[in-house]
Design a protein around this motif. Sequence first.
Motif, PDB file in Angstrom:
ATOM      1  N   LYS A  63       0.818  -1.215   0.000  1.00 22.74           N
ATOM      2  CA  LYS A  63       0.000   0.000   0.000  1.00 22.74           C
ATOM      3  C   LYS A  63       0.853   1.267   0.000  1.00 22.74           C
ATOM      4  O   LYS A  63       0.590   2.203  -0.745  1.00 22.74           O
ATOM      5  N   ARG A  64       1.888   1.318   0.819  1.00 24.48           N
ATOM      6  CA  ARG A  64       2.716   2.532   0.881  1.00 24.48           C
ATOM      7  C   ARG A  64       3.355   2.831  -0.471  1.00 24.48           C
ATOM      8  O   ARG A  64       3.402   3.978  -0.921  1.00 24.48           O
ATOM      9  N   LYS A  84       0.618   4.066  -2.895  1.00 20.72           N
ATOM     10  CA  LYS A  84       0.171   5.420  -2.543  1.00 20.72           C
ATOM     11  C   LYS A  84       1.196   6.480  -2.967  1.00 20.72           C
ATOM     12  O   LYS A  84       0.828   7.526  -3.512  1.00 20.72           O
ATOM     13  N   CYS A 122       1.033   7.003  -6.695  1.00 23.29           N
ATOM     14  CA  CYS A 122      -0.178   7.755  -7.052  1.00 23.29           C
ATOM     15  C   CYS A 122      -0.030   9.232  -6.701  1.00 23.29           C
ATOM     16  O   CYS A 122      -0.431  10.104  -7.487  1.00 23.29           O
ATOM     17  N   GLU A 123       0.538   9.521  -5.555  1.00 21.74           N
ATOM     18  CA  GLU A 123       0.742  10.918  -5.164  1.00 21.74           C
ATOM     19  C   GLU A 123       1.689  11.624  -6.137  1.00 21.74           C
ATOM     20  O   GLU A 123       1.440  12.758  -6.547  1.00 21.74           O
ATOM     21  N   PHE A 127      -6.602   8.271  -5.660  1.00 25.93           N
ATOM     22  CA  PHE A 127      -6.276   7.141  -4.790  1.00 25.93           C
ATOM     23  C   PHE A 127      -7.328   7.059  -3.695  1.00 25.93           C
ATOM     24  O   PHE A 127      -7.621   8.055  -3.032  1.00 25.93           O
ATOM     25  N   ASN A 168      -9.112   4.377  -0.442  1.00 23.19           N
ATOM     26  CA  ASN A 168      -8.969   3.198   0.414  1.00 23.19           C
ATOM     27  C   ASN A 168     -10.095   2.199   0.220  1.00 23.19           C
ATOM     28  O   ASN A 168      -9.954   1.042   0.590  1.00 23.19           O
TER      29      ASN A 168
END
Length: 143
Positions: free
Chosen positions: A117-118, A121, A124-125, A131, A133
């Motif tokens: 996930k990190r 994310k 995506c940022e 993005f 959850n």
Amino acid sequence: MIYTSKIKLPIKEQGKYYYFLAGSIDHHLSGNWRGKVIKKMEDQIYFFDPTRIEHNEFNDFQMKEHIEWELNALDLSDKIILNFLPDAKSPISLVELGLYMKSSKLIVICPNQFYQKRYVKVICEKYNTPFFNTIDKAIQYLN
């Protein structure tokens, strides 16, 4: 309309929107997240759904044909909904994330429990990719 890899891809119609339902395919973990998206949006969108239950039994020719259908459908799509499930490894989905990150087509759903996930994310940022959850938040964004 829902297109699967058993159906020839359409010629894209002006004024119609096409979404590819990418992401984890594990019937034991996921229930039917694709069905949920389709049900909420089917009146306004054409969908490409790559799900094939017999996927693991494909011979080399069938697999090549399926992969080519997926790649062509991804290219044809206006949006790619990419959903990572909490307990899935999703190696193909991670490849699709990389292939289409700079396309501005991606909408990414990645729960906190997903093992990468990190990583997802941060990517995506960096590329200003929507993005979420949960699938429900992504559907709200798309409507």
